[in-house]
Design a protein around this motif. Structure first.
Motif, mmCIF file in Angstrom:
data_model
loop_
_atom_site.group_PDB
_atom_site.id
_atom_site.type_symbol
_atom_site.label_atom_id
_atom_site.label_comp_id
_atom_site.label_asym_id
_atom_site.label_seq_id
_atom_site.Cartn_x
_atom_site.Cartn_y
_atom_site.Cartn_z
ATOM 1 N N HIS A 1 0.836 -1.212 0.000
ATOM 2 C CA HIS A 1 0.000 0.000 0.000
ATOM 3 C C HIS A 1 0.868 1.258 0.000
ATOM 4 C CE1 HIS A 1 -3.214 2.631 2.212
ATOM 5 N NE2 HIS A 1 -3.174 2.855 0.913
ATOM 6 N N VAL A 2 0.715 2.086 -1.045
ATOM 7 C CA VAL A 2 1.421 3.374 -1.081
ATOM 8 C C VAL A 2 0.399 4.488 -0.838
ATOM 9 C CG1 VAL A 2 2.751 5.008 -2.481
ATOM 10 C CG2 VAL A 2 3.228 2.550 -2.645
ATOM 11 N N VAL A 3 0.736 5.384 0.075
ATOM 12 C CA VAL A 3 -0.092 6.558 0.324
ATOM 13 C C VAL A 3 0.623 7.773 -0.261
ATOM 14 C CG1 VAL A 3 -1.054 8.083 2.106
ATOM 15 C CG2 VAL A 3 -1.162 5.600 2.388
ATOM 16 N N VAL A 4 -0.111 8.571 -1.013
ATOM 17 C CA VAL A 4 0.419 9.820 -1.555
ATOM 18 C C VAL A 4 -0.326 10.944 -0.850
ATOM 19 C CG1 VAL A 4 0.737 11.236 -3.629
ATOM 20 C CG2 VAL A 4 0.869 8.723 -3.796
ATOM 21 N N VAL A 5 0.403 11.814 -0.159
ATOM 22 C CA VAL A 5 -0.234 12.917 0.561
ATOM 23 C C VAL A 5 -0.026 14.202 -0.236
ATOM 24 C CG1 VAL A 5 -0.364 14.232 2.701
ATOM 25 C CG2 VAL A 5 0.187 11.802 2.770
ATOM 26 N N GLY A 6 -1.144 14.818 -0.638
ATOM 27 C CA GLY A 6 -1.097 16.028 -1.462
ATOM 28 C C GLY A 6 -1.539 15.699 -2.872
ATOM 29 N N ALA A 7 -2.699 16.252 -3.277
ATOM 30 C CA ALA A 7 -3.262 15.910 -4.595
ATOM 31 C C ALA A 7 -3.118 17.076 -5.566
ATOM 32 C CB ALA A 7 -4.716 15.481 -4.454
ATOM 33 N N GLY A 8 -1.905 17.664 -5.583
ATOM 34 C CA GLY A 8 -1.575 18.646 -6.615
ATOM 35 C C GLY A 8 -0.918 17.929 -7.786
ATOM 36 N N LEU A 9 -0.175 18.693 -8.585
ATOM 37 C CA LEU A 9 0.461 18.085 -9.755
ATOM 38 C C LEU A 9 1.462 16.993 -9.347
ATOM 39 C CD1 LEU A 9 0.777 18.165 -12.852
ATOM 40 C CD2 LEU A 9 2.711 19.721 -12.499
ATOM 41 N N ALA A 10 2.294 17.284 -8.339
ATOM 42 C CA ALA A 10 3.304 16.302 -7.933
ATOM 43 C C ALA A 10 2.634 15.035 -7.397
ATOM 44 C CB ALA A 10 4.234 16.907 -6.891
ATOM 45 N N GLU B 1 -7.610 19.812 -0.456
ATOM 46 C CA GLU B 1 -8.629 20.522 -1.235
ATOM 47 C C GLU B 1 -9.742 19.557 -1.635
ATOM 48 O OE1 GLU B 1 -7.243 23.571 -4.113
ATOM 49 O OE2 GLU B 1 -5.273 22.749 -3.690
ATOM 50 N N ARG B 2 -10.899 20.151 -1.945
ATOM 51 C CA ARG B 2 -12.048 19.310 -2.305
ATOM 52 C C ARG B 2 -12.122 19.083 -3.802
ATOM 53 N NH1 ARG B 2 -14.950 17.794 1.701
ATOM 54 N NH2 ARG B 2 -14.538 18.804 3.701
ATOM 55 N N PHE C 1 -8.948 7.833 -4.301
ATOM 56 C CA PHE C 1 -8.749 9.277 -4.138
ATOM 57 C C PHE C 1 -9.670 9.805 -3.058
ATOM 58 C CE2 PHE C 1 -9.869 13.648 -5.991
ATOM 59 C CZ PHE C 1 -8.873 14.278 -5.257
ATOM 60 N N ARG C 2 -9.067 10.494 -2.082
ATOM 61 C CA ARG C 2 -9.870 11.025 -0.978
ATOM 62 C C ARG C 2 -9.668 12.536 -0.853
ATOM 63 N NH1 ARG C 2 -8.789 7.025 3.891
ATOM 64 N NH2 ARG C 2 -10.367 8.376 4.838
ATOM 65 N N PRO C 3 -10.493 13.299 -1.591
ATOM 66 C CA PRO C 3 -10.401 14.764 -1.485
ATOM 67 C C PRO C 3 -10.932 15.238 -0.145
ATOM 68 C CG PRO C 3 -12.230 14.138 -2.925
ATOM 69 C CD PRO C 3 -11.562 12.856 -2.502
ATOM 70 N N GLY C 4 -10.474 16.407 0.283
ATOM 71 C CA GLY C 4 -10.964 16.983 1.538
ATOM 72 C C GLY C 4 -10.422 16.283 2.767
ATOM 73 N N VAL C 5 -9.360 15.500 2.598
ATOM 74 C CA VAL C 5 -8.756 14.802 3.751
ATOM 75 C C VAL C 5 -7.324 15.339 3.931
ATOM 76 C CG1 VAL C 5 -7.992 12.583 4.680
ATOM 77 C CG2 VAL C 5 -10.129 12.723 3.360
ATOM 78 N N SER C 6 -7.005 15.795 5.148
ATOM 79 C CA SER C 6 -5.678 16.351 5.421
ATOM 80 C C SER C 6 -4.855 15.399 6.262
ATOM 81 C CB SER C 6 -5.791 17.650 6.218
ATOM 82 O OG SER C 6 -6.488 18.588 5.495
ATOM 83 N N ALA C 7 -3.558 15.397 5.993
ATOM 84 C CA ALA C 7 -2.634 14.688 6.880
ATOM 85 C C ALA C 7 -2.351 15.600 8.060
ATOM 86 C CB ALA C 7 -1.353 14.365 6.135
#
Ligand code: FAD
Length: 389
Positions: A3-12, A35-36, A70-76
């Motif tokens: 399981h890989v988690v990516v935190v931050g759903a911008g371009l990177a 962001e939502r 994909f989980r928008p609106g969720v912050s680390a």
């Protein structure tokens, strides 16, 4: 690795997900973003979106087809080895990509203060500019210059207040930035240099010497800070962002970092770089994904960015801090198309800034990559093709 988690759903973040799949990772991927919105591009926010030519800038990427949760609106909120703490509970991981970008710096004061980082910021500003208000832009950096361009085009009365001696002084040095001063004059934008802002007030701003400057809309563009507060206490090494090696690996095993939040070791320039530009967010994830999956990949680009301001295409490649001197290619007072070349002590190109000379940029970037010695006399002659110098 399951399981890989990516935190931050911008371009990177979204490019990291794509790169993981491209490198053959078949396990579970979770992408969380504060962001939502679906991942979107930021460069058009200060250009096409403010100008009313685009309403959305979503990145074309089919997260469902890549089987990404994909989980928008969720912050680390925090990190401990093997677990990301989020606003919606704990998220265990085997591999982690940190791609949380950067957050605009705000000024002191009680007045309404706008920044431009998100699509919501851009749409709100566009609406305000449509009324033709008096706009005060604090900071004549990349964002400030682009916001001033758009506000002026929309018919606003625009004042830009800059603490340095010239626009772009922090990014390029005041001597180079000074060549853009006439652009403000020609656009009818009032530019106050060497002027600090003390506070943002309900009716504008107050300068450091106590002078009030009335404005209906205040936009602050004084830079960003890497969004790494959630990593405090995690044990991960932080120093002007998340510290990584040349493989984009952080000090914690199984954790890589990319984009605006990552300060990576540059083999080419033998220093640590943190580059807040689109090309880095685009290119670094491929190396980060490879490193996470145990491949031997190195991130060693010649940094590149562009800006569109006052009708000019400004482009930059390299790292001018590695240079010993700077030479002009063309005469900015006589010809609107010019370039500045930063050279090492033995006349190799460390960086190039071009104004409306895209071919110079492409060739200059290759010269920085190649590292060959140049004939400086020829380089200063804009009639001679750069690759023949
Ligand atoms: P971001 O795009 O900032 O994405 C990070 C994401 O992570 C954000 O959505 C954020 O909400 C989210 N996040 C943050 N903290 C958390 C958390 N704790 N938990 C979950 N999610 C979190 N570059 C150029 O080269 N040329 C240009 O012309 C140009 N123009 C620009 C114009 C504007 C208005 C802006 C804002 C930037 C511009 N840039 C430009 C810079 C470029 O857009 C950035 O370098 C790029 O967006 C960085 O991508 P990133 O994914 O690293 O970070």
């Amino acid at each position: 690795m399951n399981h890989v988690v990516v935190v931050g759903a911008g371009l990177a973040g979204v490019r990291s997900v794509e790169a993981l799949r491209a490198h053959g990772f078949g396990g579970r991927i979770t992408l969380i973003g504060e962001e939502r919105h679906r991942p979107y591009d930021r460069p058009p926010l200060s250009k096409a979106v403010l100008a009313g030519e685009a309403d959305s800038t979503f990145v074309e990427s089919d997260l469902d087809a890549m089987d990404v949760g994909f989980r928008p609106g969720v912050s680390a909120k925090g990190l401990r080895p093997g677990v990301v703490e989020t606003t919606e509970g704990e998220l265990p991981y085997d591999g982690l990509v940190i791609a949380t970008g950067a957050t605009p710096i705000r000024l002191r004061g009680e007045g309404p203060q706008h920044v431009l980082r998100t699509i919501d910021d851009a749409l709100a500003l566009r609406e305000l500019f449509a009324g033709g208000p008096a706009v005060a832009v604090v900071g004549a950096g990349w964002i400030g210059a682009e916001v001033a361009t758009a506000a002026r085009k929309a018919g606003c009365e625009v004042t830009v207040v800059e603490a340095g001696d010239a626009p772009l002084a922090v990014a390029l040095g005041a001597e180079t930035g000074a060549y853009t001063i006439p652009w403000y004059e020609r656009a009818g934008v009032r530019l106050l240099l060497s002027t600090r802002v003390a506070t943002v007030d309900p009716d504008g701003i107050t300068l450091a010497d106590g002078t009030p400057l009335k404005a209906d809309v205040v936009v602050t563009g004084v830079g960003v800070r890497p969004a790494v507060g959630w990593l405090d206490g995690s044990g991960i090494r932080l120093d002007n962002g998340v510290v990584t090696d040349e493989h984009l690996r952080t000090s914690l095993p199984g954790v890589v970092a990319v984009g605006d939040c990552a300060a990576w070791w540059s083999r080419r320039f033998r220093t640590r770089l943190r580059v807040e530009h689109w090309d880095t967010a685009l290119g670094a994830p491929d190396v980060a994904a490879a490193s996470l999956l145990g491949e031997d990949a190195v991130y060693d680009p010649v940094p590149y960015f562009w800006s569109e301001q006052f009708g000019h295409m400004v482009q930059y490649a390299g790292h001018h801090q590695a240079a010993a001197r700077r030479v002009l290619r063309g005469d900015p007072a006589a010809d609107p198309k010019w370039a500045i070349c930063w050279l090492t002590a033995d006349d190799r190109l460390a960086a190039i800034l071009t104004v409306d000379r895209p071919r110079d940029l492409v060739q200059g970037r290759r010269l920085v990559e190649g590292g060959q010695r140049l004939d400086v006399e020829r380089l200063m002659d804009p009639a001679i093709t750069l690759r023949d110098c």
